[in-house]
Write an enzyme that holds these catalytic residues in place. Structure first.
Site, short mmCIF file in Angstrom:
data_model
loop_
_atom_site.label_atom_id
_atom_site.label_comp_id
_atom_site.label_asym_id
_atom_site.label_seq_id
_atom_site.Cartn_x
_atom_site.Cartn_y
_atom_site.Cartn_z
N ASP A 83 19.49 1.59 -6.11
CA ASP A 83 18.46 1.71 -5.08
C ASP A 83 18.56 0.48 -4.16
O ASP A 83 18.67 -0.65 -4.64
CB ASP A 83 17.09 1.76 -5.79
N HIS A 84 18.54 0.71 -2.85
CA HIS A 84 18.54 -0.38 -1.85
C HIS A 84 19.60 -1.45 -2.08
O HIS A 84 19.27 -2.63 -2.23
CB HIS A 84 17.17 -1.05 -1.76
N HIS A 186 6.78 1.29 0.94
CA HIS A 186 6.97 0.98 -0.47
C HIS A 186 5.67 0.40 -1.04
O HIS A 186 4.84 -0.11 -0.29
CB HIS A 186 8.09 -0.05 -0.64
N SER A 223 5.60 7.75 -3.82
CA SER A 223 4.60 7.88 -4.88
C SER A 223 3.33 8.45 -4.27
O SER A 223 3.05 8.24 -3.09
CB SER A 223 4.31 6.52 -5.52
ZN LIG Z 1 13.10 2.60 -0.91
#
Ligand SMILES: [Zn+2]
Length: 338
Positions: A83-84, A186, A223
């Site tokens: 991720d990232h 985020h 989320s």
């Molecule tokens: Zn992200």
């Protein structure tokens, strides 16, 4: 089953018209929660680790935990995704470690904070695509920037993805999946009111999907921050502010328009923290970590199962045979996946 490429999971999801949750991990209990949820719902799944998670687990622990997961859950297709990734080096080290998919986030410079130029983004992403596809590994790129900061990643500024640039970016880089910025953030504090069509530019996803029907779209910061999980934390001594996440209905709308990967991290963190707080508040004399880690793991599993069902991946674990990475490499080489 060996770990599969994320490209195969997303191609299958596109064919079946569903989305696949990509759940972040940094310890054994989280991997167990996800794999149990995948088994209970018969779901293919993406497990992802940020740079922070890789440093927390010291890479080797993470890798061997994932090997244990594939051994113990042979019926579940699972991709391991970086991720990232902040630089080509980070992505290449993930590939060397055995990740079957990487994200090169060239929307930010290597510090993970400064918004980068389009030219820089194309150059670093292209470099990673060449290295990854030569080994059958999938690449996700990002165009536009999300709000919020998590694991030290983020500029704090929101730049929505421009559809014209998206077309140019995909053509110039050859990526498999594109993370789009549509106003999400985020972390746990995404919106100060329930997001509607105005704060969440879902129409942008529809437009990008129309222009790039073959590119798998990715929603970051997705989320849902369920009120009951935040309330549980606060009921047992926590001090979280009121917040709204991305409603599951909006994600489902995205899935109808080309979203195939949905990143979820905060909801797992909330579930774990609430369960631990509750247990310790109700059993103040307990001191065996298993006493509170078991309910924490169960709480995370419950959230993941709900997401797997909502995203539509439930029931699809047995749909296909894994394609080995060597075969994926051949398909990239011959242009079969272009
Ligand atoms: Zn992200």
């Amino acid at each position: 089953m060996p770990m599969v490429s994320m490209r195969q999971l997303l191609d299958e999801a596109a064919q079946g018209g569903y989305g696949v949750g990509a759940f972040n991990v940094h310890n054994m209990e989280q991997i167990q929660a996800i794999m149990e949820a995948a088994r209970a719902t018969s779901s293919p799944v993406i497990i992802q680790a940020s740079r922070g998670a890789r440093s927390y687990t010291n890479d080797r622990f993470l890798y061997h935990l994932m090997m244990a997961a594939t051994e113990l859950y042979p019926e579940i297709p699972v991709a391991l995704h970086q991720d990232h990734g902040n630089s080509p080096e980070t992505c290449k080290s993930a590939i060397d470690l055995g990740f079957t998919s990487v994200m090169m986030d060239g929307s930010l410079e290597e510090d993970g904070k400064t918004p980068a130029s389009f030219e820089y983004n194309v150059a670093v992403t292209r470099e990673v695509v060449e290295a990854a596809h030569a080994r059958g590994v999938t690449v996700e790129g990002e165009l536009g920037t999300l709000g919020g900061i998590e694991d030290g990643v983020g500029s704090g500024e929101v730049h929505l993805t421009d559809p014209d640039q998206a077309v140019e970016f995909v053509a110039a880089t050859g990526i498999d999946a594109l993370a789009v910025a549509i106003g999400t953030s985020h972390g746990a504090y995404k919106f100060s009111r329930k997001p509607d069509g105005e704060v969440l530019a879902m129409s942008l996803i529809e437009e990008i999907h129309q222009r790039l029907p073959e590119t798998h779209l990715v929603m970051h910061g997705s989320s849902s921050v369920p009120r009951e999980l935040v309330d549980e934390i606060n009921r047992y001594g926590g001090q979280m502010k009121e917040s709204w996440g991305v409603p599951v209905e909006e994600i489902q709308r995205g899935i109808q328009h080309g979203v195939r990967k949905i990143n979820v991290d905060t909801d797992s963190r909330l579930a774990i923290t609430g369960a631990i707080r509750k247990h310790l508040a109700e059993h103040p004399s307990d001191f065996d970590p298993r006493d509170y880690l078991k309910p924490a793991r169960a709480a995370m599993q419950q959230v993941i199962e709900a997401r797997m069902t909502a995203f539509g991946q439930a029931g699809h674990a047995g749909d296909y045979e894994p394609i080995p990475l060597e075969e994926m490499r051949e398909r990239y080489r011959t242009g079969a996946l272009a």
